[in-house]
Design a protein around this motif. Structure first.
Motif, PDB file in Angstrom:
ATOM      1  N   ASP A 161       9.720  13.035   0.376  1.00 19.87           N
ATOM      2  CA  ASP A 161       8.464  13.841   0.135  1.00 19.87           C
ATOM      3  C   ASP A 161       7.161  13.039  -0.041  1.00 19.87           C
ATOM      4  N   ARG A 162       7.299  12.061  -1.431  1.00 14.03           N
ATOM      5  CA  ARG A 162       6.318  11.191  -1.385  1.00 14.03           C
ATOM      6  C   ARG A 162       5.772  10.207  -0.240  1.00 14.03           C
ATOM      7  N   TYR A 202      11.288  -1.915  -3.286  1.00 11.26           N
ATOM      8  CA  TYR A 202      12.006  -0.761  -2.871  1.00 11.26           C
ATOM      9  C   TYR A 202      11.551  -0.252  -1.646  1.00 11.26           C
ATOM     10  N   ILE A 203      10.265  -0.552  -1.198  1.00  7.56           N
ATOM     11  CA  ILE A 203       9.953  -0.182   0.041  1.00  7.56           C
ATOM     12  C   ILE A 203      10.827  -1.247   1.103  1.00  7.56           C
ATOM     13  N   GLU A 258       0.893  -1.117   0.000  1.00 12.03           N
ATOM     14  CA  GLU A 258      -0.134  -0.067   0.067  1.00 12.03           C
ATOM     15  C   GLU A 258       0.967   1.049   0.063  1.00 12.03           C
ATOM     16  N   LEU A 259       1.903   1.206   1.000  1.00 12.89           N
ATOM     17  CA  LEU A 259       2.926   2.319   0.971  1.00 12.89           C
ATOM     18  C   LEU A 259       3.620   2.522  -0.357  1.00 12.89           C
ATOM     19  N   ALA A 294       3.247   5.737  -2.971  1.00  7.80           N
ATOM     20  CA  ALA A 294       4.625   6.560  -3.051  1.00  7.80           C
ATOM     21  C   ALA A 294       5.158   6.389  -4.414  1.00  7.80           C
ATOM     22  N   LYS A 295       4.465   5.518  -5.383  1.00  2.46           N
ATOM     23  CA  LYS A 295       4.638   5.445  -6.631  1.00  2.46           C
ATOM     24  C   LYS A 295       6.102   4.715  -6.671  1.00  2.46           C
ATOM     25  N   VAL A 296       6.287   3.781  -5.949  1.00  2.00           N
ATOM     26  CA  VAL A 296       7.625   2.939  -6.053  1.00  2.00           C
ATOM     27  C   VAL A 296       7.260   1.301  -5.997  1.00  2.00           C
TER      28      VAL A 296
END
Length: 68
Positions: free
Chosen positions: A62-63, A45-46, A34-35, A39-41
């Motif tokens: 920022d995102r 990557y998270i 969900e994150l 954040a559009k990654v």
């Protein structure tokens, strides 16, 4: 034979960021997926951010902040 990647030792601030990101994500009730979507990654990557393997750029910070 392929060369083995050398793991870069990140600065202590990266480890602190990783722990805080994980803590904030949990307290927000978000999954990594969900994150990542917000954040559009990628989810991977998270996962790498939360593990302290990579350091985010300021635009990603920022995102992430907006998503959290």
């Amino acid at each position: 034979m392929a060369k083995r990647k050398t793991r870069i030792q990140q600065a202590e601030i990266v480890q602190h960021f990783a722990a805080k990101l994980r803590e904030l994500r949990h307290s927000s009730g978000l999954t990594q997926a969900e994150l990542a979507r917000e954040a559009k990654v990628t989810t991977t990557y998270i996962w790498r951010l939360e593990g302290g393997a990579v350091a985010p750029g300021i635009d990603l910070v920022d995102r992430l902040a907006k998503a959290l």
